[in-house]
Design a protein around this motif. Structure first.
Motif, PDB file in Angstrom:
ATOM      1  N   ARG A  54       0.867  -1.244  -0.119  1.00 26.36           N
ATOM      2  CA  ARG A  54       0.011  -0.054   0.061  1.00 26.36           C
ATOM      3  C   ARG A  54       0.753   1.184  -0.083  1.00 26.36           C
ATOM      4  NH1 ARG A  54      -3.248  -1.927   4.538  1.00 26.36           N
ATOM      5  NH2 ARG A  54      -4.798  -3.248   3.568  1.00 26.36           N
ATOM      6  N   THR A  55       2.004   1.227   0.976  1.00 24.23           N
ATOM      7  CA  THR A  55       2.900   2.482   0.839  1.00 24.23           C
ATOM      8  C   THR A  55       3.691   2.497  -0.470  1.00 24.23           C
ATOM      9  OG1 THR A  55       3.258   2.066   3.234  1.00 24.23           O
ATOM     10  CG2 THR A  55       4.707   3.293   2.106  1.00 24.23           C
ATOM     11  N   ARG A  57       2.165   1.868  -3.107  1.00 21.80           N
ATOM     12  CA  ARG A  57       1.135   2.430  -4.284  1.00 21.80           C
ATOM     13  C   ARG A  57       1.034   3.792  -4.064  1.00 21.80           C
ATOM     14  NH1 ARG A  57      -2.261  -2.500  -3.217  1.00 21.80           N
ATOM     15  NH2 ARG A  57      -3.667  -0.850  -2.279  1.00 21.80           N
ATOM     16  N   ILE A  58       0.955   4.322  -2.645  1.00 20.15           N
ATOM     17  CA  ILE A  58       0.826   5.635  -2.102  1.00 20.15           C
ATOM     18  C   ILE A  58       1.793   6.670  -2.780  1.00 20.15           C
ATOM     19  CG2 ILE A  58       0.668   7.459  -0.118  1.00 20.15           C
ATOM     20  CD1 ILE A  58      -0.550   5.102   1.279  1.00 20.15           C
ATOM     21  N   ALA A  62       1.405   9.656  -5.791  1.00 18.61           N
ATOM     22  CA  ALA A  62       1.672  10.901  -5.516  1.00 18.61           C
ATOM     23  C   ALA A  62       3.353  11.371  -6.094  1.00 18.61           C
ATOM     24  CB  ALA A  62       2.111  11.171  -4.117  1.00 18.61           C
ATOM     25  N   LEU A  94       4.095   6.229   6.950  1.00 14.64           N
ATOM     26  CA  LEU A  94       2.839   5.686   6.164  1.00 14.64           C
ATOM     27  C   LEU A  94       2.681   3.962   6.201  1.00 14.64           C
ATOM     28  CD1 LEU A  94       3.924   7.139   2.338  1.00 14.64           C
ATOM     29  CD2 LEU A  94       1.791   7.631   4.059  1.00 14.64           C
ATOM     30  N   ASN A  98      -0.987   2.521   7.351  1.00 19.80           N
ATOM     31  CA  ASN A  98      -1.500   1.877   6.163  1.00 19.80           C
ATOM     32  C   ASN A  98      -1.946   0.419   6.566  1.00 19.80           C
ATOM     33  OD1 ASN A  98      -2.326   3.735   4.350  1.00 19.80           O
ATOM     34  ND2 ASN A  98      -0.036   4.259   4.544  1.00 19.80           N
TER      35      ASN A  98
END
Length: 123
Positions: A54-55, A57-58, A62, A94, A98
């Motif tokens: 997830r991190t 992807r974040i 961004a 993050l 997350n």
């Protein structure tokens, strides 16, 4: 006479001109996931790896360079080598928020993050 650049940062050694830049990039990676998150926030590696994905992807969404915040590292203890991750402060933050909210430690981190953001809005 050939000149070479050797830079040491912590336990890492970098050599050559390109490696100097790698050393500069590496300097802000201040956390090991195994020391700051695994065992305290995440009790199992699968849950950690899900939050790690997830991190990634974040950061990618961004348009923040992932390699600047997360790098795989191999460490050794008791004659065994294991995979770990070096993290920047941002990546560590993050990763701490997350994970799955059913994890009590993650839920607490999410509430702390909300509390901090809410306090900043009031000031």
């Amino acid at each position: 006479m050939k000149t070479s650049i050797v830079v040491s940062y912590g336990s890492q050694t970098f050599s050559g001109p390109a490696s100097f830049l790698d050393a500069v990039d590496y300097a802000h990676l201040v956390y090991y996931a195994s020391e700051s998150l695994i065992g305290s926030v995440y009790n199992d590696l699968a849950a950690f790896e899900e939050a790690l994905e997830r991190t990634y992807r974040i950061l990618e969404a961004a348009q923040v360079p992932v390699h600047y915040h997360i790098r795989t590292a191999f460490r050794g203890t008791n004659h065994k080598i294991y995979r770990d991750w070096k993290l920047s402060k941002l990546a560590n933050y993050l990763l701490s928020i997350n994970g799955h909210p059913d994890n009590g430690n993650v839920a607490l981190q999410q509430l702390k993050a909300f509390s901090i953001l809410n306090q900043k809005r009031k000031t």
